[in-house]
Design a protein around this motif. Sequence first.
Motif, PDB file in Angstrom:
ATOM      1  N   ALA A   1       0.837  -1.207   0.000  1.00  0.00           N
ATOM      2  CA  ALA A   1       0.000   0.000   0.000  1.00  0.00           C
ATOM      3  C   ALA A   1       0.868   1.252   0.000  1.00  0.00           C
ATOM      4  O   ALA A   1       0.573   2.230  -0.707  1.00  0.00           O
ATOM      5  CB  ALA A   1      -0.931  -0.009   1.213  1.00  0.00           C
ATOM      6  N   ILE A   2       1.960   1.239   0.763  1.00  0.00           N
ATOM      7  CA  ILE A   2       2.822   2.430   0.838  1.00  0.00           C
ATOM      8  C   ILE A   2       3.611   2.609  -0.456  1.00  0.00           C
ATOM      9  O   ILE A   2       3.802   3.732  -0.929  1.00  0.00           O
ATOM     10  CB  ILE A   2       3.717   2.360   2.092  1.00  0.00           C
ATOM     11  CG1 ILE A   2       2.836   2.596   3.325  1.00  0.00           C
ATOM     12  CG2 ILE A   2       4.842   3.392   2.022  1.00  0.00           C
ATOM     13  CD1 ILE A   2       3.516   2.480   4.649  1.00  0.00           C
ATOM     14  N   MET A   3       4.025   1.494  -1.087  1.00  0.00           N
ATOM     15  CA  MET A   3       4.722   1.610  -2.372  1.00  0.00           C
ATOM     16  C   MET A   3       3.810   2.228  -3.441  1.00  0.00           C
ATOM     17  O   MET A   3       4.283   2.886  -4.363  1.00  0.00           O
ATOM     18  CB  MET A   3       5.217   0.238  -2.851  1.00  0.00           C
ATOM     19  CG  MET A   3       6.495  -0.221  -2.179  1.00  0.00           C
ATOM     20  SD  MET A   3       7.096  -1.782  -2.899  1.00  0.00           S
ATOM     21  CE  MET A   3       6.464  -2.968  -1.725  1.00  0.00           C
ATOM     22  N   ALA A   4       2.517   1.979  -3.314  1.00  0.00           N
ATOM     23  CA  ALA A   4       1.585   2.492  -4.332  1.00  0.00           C
ATOM     24  C   ALA A   4       1.216   3.964  -4.109  1.00  0.00           C
ATOM     25  O   ALA A   4       0.589   4.575  -4.970  1.00  0.00           O
ATOM     26  CB  ALA A   4       0.315   1.637  -4.353  1.00  0.00           C
ATOM     27  N   VAL A   5       1.631   4.532  -2.967  1.00  0.00           N
ATOM     28  CA  VAL A   5       1.307   5.941  -2.698  1.00  0.00           C
ATOM     29  C   VAL A   5       2.130   6.840  -3.621  1.00  0.00           C
ATOM     30  O   VAL A   5       3.333   6.663  -3.765  1.00  0.00           O
ATOM     31  CB  VAL A   5       1.606   6.285  -1.214  1.00  0.00           C
ATOM     32  CG1 VAL A   5       1.504   7.789  -0.978  1.00  0.00           C
ATOM     33  CG2 VAL A   5       0.662   5.536  -0.284  1.00  0.00           C
ATOM     34  N   LEU A   6       1.470   7.798  -4.248  1.00  0.00           N
ATOM     35  CA  LEU A   6       2.166   8.788  -5.078  1.00  0.00           C
ATOM     36  C   LEU A   6       2.934   9.772  -4.196  1.00  0.00           C
ATOM     37  O   LEU A   6       2.467  10.126  -3.118  1.00  0.00           O
ATOM     38  CB  LEU A   6       1.152   9.578  -5.912  1.00  0.00           C
ATOM     39  CG  LEU A   6       0.419   8.842  -7.023  1.00  0.00           C
ATOM     40  CD1 LEU A   6      -0.679   9.739  -7.600  1.00  0.00           C
ATOM     41  CD2 LEU A   6       1.384   8.402  -8.117  1.00  0.00           C
ATOM     42  N   ASN A   7       4.078  10.253  -4.701  1.00  0.00           N
ATOM     43  CA  ASN A   7       4.799  11.315  -3.993  1.00  0.00           C
ATOM     44  C   ASN A   7       4.259  12.698  -4.370  1.00  0.00           C
ATOM     45  O   ASN A   7       4.963  13.695  -4.253  1.00  0.00           O
ATOM     46  CB  ASN A   7       6.302  11.220  -4.296  1.00  0.00           C
ATOM     47  CG  ASN A   7       6.969  10.112  -3.485  1.00  0.00           C
ATOM     48  OD1 ASN A   7       6.678   9.947  -2.301  1.00  0.00           O
ATOM     49  ND2 ASN A   7       7.844   9.340  -4.113  1.00  0.00           N
ATOM     50  N   ARG A   8       3.011  12.736  -4.803  1.00  0.00           N
ATOM     51  CA  ARG A   8       2.463  13.971  -5.356  1.00  0.00           C
ATOM     52  C   ARG A   8       2.307  15.087  -4.327  1.00  0.00           C
ATOM     53  O   ARG A   8       2.702  16.230  -4.569  1.00  0.00           O
ATOM     54  CB  ARG A   8       1.099  13.692  -5.999  1.00  0.00           C
ATOM     55  CG  ARG A   8       0.431  14.951  -6.508  1.00  0.00           C
ATOM     56  CD  ARG A   8      -0.840  14.681  -7.247  1.00  0.00           C
ATOM     57  NE  ARG A   8      -1.730  13.845  -6.464  1.00  0.00           N
ATOM     58  CZ  ARG A   8      -2.956  13.522  -6.831  1.00  0.00           C
ATOM     59  NH1 ARG A   8      -3.419  13.970  -7.980  1.00  0.00           N
ATOM     60  NH2 ARG A   8      -3.716  12.762  -6.085  1.00  0.00           N
ATOM     61  N   GLN A   9       1.695  14.760  -3.175  1.00  0.00           N
ATOM     62  CA  GLN A   9       1.454  15.823  -2.186  1.00  0.00           C
ATOM     63  C   GLN A   9       2.746  16.496  -1.770  1.00  0.00           C
ATOM     64  O   GLN A   9       2.827  17.726  -1.692  1.00  0.00           O
ATOM     65  CB  GLN A   9       0.777  15.227  -0.938  1.00  0.00           C
ATOM     66  CG  GLN A   9      -0.720  15.162  -1.031  1.00  0.00           C
ATOM     67  CD  GLN A   9      -1.344  15.063   0.371  1.00  0.00           C
ATOM     68  OE1 GLN A   9      -0.856  15.638   1.341  1.00  0.00           O
ATOM     69  NE2 GLN A   9      -2.420  14.318   0.453  1.00  0.00           N
ATOM     70  N   ALA A  10       3.762  15.680  -1.483  1.00  0.00           N
ATOM     71  CA  ALA A  10       5.048  16.246  -1.054  1.00  0.00           C
ATOM     72  C   ALA A  10       5.637  17.104  -2.165  1.00  0.00           C
ATOM     73  O   ALA A  10       6.167  18.193  -1.913  1.00  0.00           O
ATOM     74  CB  ALA A  10       6.011  15.133  -0.662  1.00  0.00           C
ATOM     75  N   ALA A  11       5.535  16.623  -3.423  1.00  0.00           N
ATOM     76  CA  ALA A  11       6.090  17.379  -4.546  1.00  0.00           C
ATOM     77  C   ALA A  11       5.391  18.730  -4.680  1.00  0.00           C
ATOM     78  O   ALA A  11       6.025  19.756  -4.943  1.00  0.00           O
ATOM     79  CB  ALA A  11       5.952  16.581  -5.841  1.00  0.00           C
ATOM     80  N   GLN A  12       4.076  18.733  -4.488  1.00  0.00           N
ATOM     81  CA  GLN A  12       3.321  19.979  -4.627  1.00  0.00           C
ATOM     82  C   GLN A  12       3.625  20.955  -3.495  1.00  0.00           C
ATOM     83  O   GLN A  12       3.413  22.155  -3.640  1.00  0.00           O
ATOM     84  CB  GLN A  12       1.816  19.672  -4.676  1.00  0.00           C
ATOM     85  CG  GLN A  12       1.413  19.030  -6.006  1.00  0.00           C
ATOM     86  CD  GLN A  12      -0.045  18.580  -6.020  1.00  0.00           C
ATOM     87  OE1 GLN A  12      -0.666  18.435  -4.977  1.00  0.00           O
ATOM     88  NE2 GLN A  12      -0.569  18.330  -7.214  1.00  0.00           N
ATOM     89  N   ALA A  13       4.129  20.425  -2.361  1.00  0.00           N
ATOM     90  CA  ALA A  13       4.428  21.289  -1.216  1.00  0.00           C
ATOM     91  C   ALA A  13       5.851  21.849  -1.273  1.00  0.00           C
ATOM     92  O   ALA A  13       6.217  22.709  -0.469  1.00  0.00           O
ATOM     93  CB  ALA A  13       4.228  20.508   0.091  1.00  0.00           C
ATOM     94  N   LEU A  14       6.671  21.374  -2.218  1.00  0.00           N
ATOM     95  CA  LEU A  14       8.090  21.762  -2.247  1.00  0.00           C
ATOM     96  C   LEU A  14       8.259  23.269  -2.415  1.00  0.00           C
ATOM     97  O   LEU A  14       9.086  23.886  -1.742  1.00  0.00           O
ATOM     98  CB  LEU A  14       8.820  21.050  -3.393  1.00  0.00           C
ATOM     99  CG  LEU A  14       8.988  19.527  -3.270  1.00  0.00           C
ATOM    100  CD1 LEU A  14       9.631  18.969  -4.542  1.00  0.00           C
ATOM    101  CD2 LEU A  14       9.830  19.172  -2.048  1.00  0.00           C
ATOM    102  N   SER A  15       7.459  23.832  -3.313  1.00  0.00           N
ATOM    103  CA  SER A  15       7.633  25.241  -3.636  1.00  0.00           C
ATOM    104  C   SER A  15       7.288  26.125  -2.433  1.00  0.00           C
ATOM    105  O   SER A  15       8.082  26.988  -2.045  1.00  0.00           O
ATOM    106  CB  SER A  15       6.772  25.560  -4.849  1.00  0.00           C
ATOM    107  OG  SER A  15       6.886  26.889  -5.194  1.00  0.00           O
TER     108      SER A  15
END
Length: 325
Positions: free
Chosen positions: A181-195
């Motif tokens: 389940a954790i491998m299937a999680v996208l790194n999207r939220q963290a990426a969107q918070a980088l800026s």
Amino acid sequence: MGPGPLSQVLRQFAQPDFPGLMVGLDPADDAAVYRVADDLAIIHTVDFFTPVCDDPYTWGQIAAANGLSDVYAMGGTPVLALNIACFPDCLTDQLIEVLRGGADKVAEAGAVIAGGHTVIDNEPKYGLCVVGTVHPDRLITSAGAQPGDILVLTKPLGTGIIISAMRGNAAPDSVRDNALAIMAVLNRQAAQALSAACATACTDITGFGFVGHASNLARSSGVTLVIDAGKVPMLDGAYDLAADGIVPAGAHANRQHFGCGVDWNATDPVLTDILCDPQTSGGLLISLPERGLEAFGTGVSGRDGELCTVIGQATPRQDRLIVFR
Ligand code: CO
Ligand code: CO
Ligand code: CO
């Protein structure tokens, strides 16, 4: 390939100067980046691998999340993906499920699969070639970490150990299900918070393990990463399986290749294996100034937020690239 043979191959190829190329092989990063206009760069990456689990749909999801991750690691937004599938002709039903898992994960990322390529192969392999976009000013590479930055890791380690255990039927069901389940999680939220978090550097943790990818970030940035070994998050069950000796060969190769740049201090040998364990669809390692931590926390909510851990700090460059304490 392992980090040693791969660097031997890549040494033969200098990165030619090419107008518009913002990130290529020198220094290598998570993906290639090409500026097509003053306000637009494309991020291009490819990733595929052998099955990580018995269920083809889940494997497709994980392979896609992993393929998308290099775009996220550059602060980008995935827009388009192509499938790469190596499959025997007799497994069409499984291939359909793999592609369905991949397509669903790409759709979750807000991108689209628009084609692909297949090759007949007895050992199945699946992955994606992904195109993402980023404003050139908001591109985040491995090379910008500053002394004093805080280091955040967005997923726990140990996927390689658990996948090895699954292949030997040694992983308890709950350990397996949680890891998948954790491998299937996208790194999207963290990426969107980088800026908003003013992140200075980012990379995703994949085949070279935490030590490998952290070493590359430290080298590219000209800093040393001081890591609180006891704070590094691990998947449930990973420690016990590693303590039983279930450690993939890639972990030893990573330790051999990157170990000379690491001061392990008193790090427990089992934890050392986990820190070298090759990850599939691992988290992002993010370097950000302390003042950005609150904005990062606000941007990453729910389960994604719970998985994020502050694990150390960047310092001016010392003898070693990584120091565990
Ligand atoms: Co990467
Ligand atoms: Co990759
Ligand atoms: Co990067």
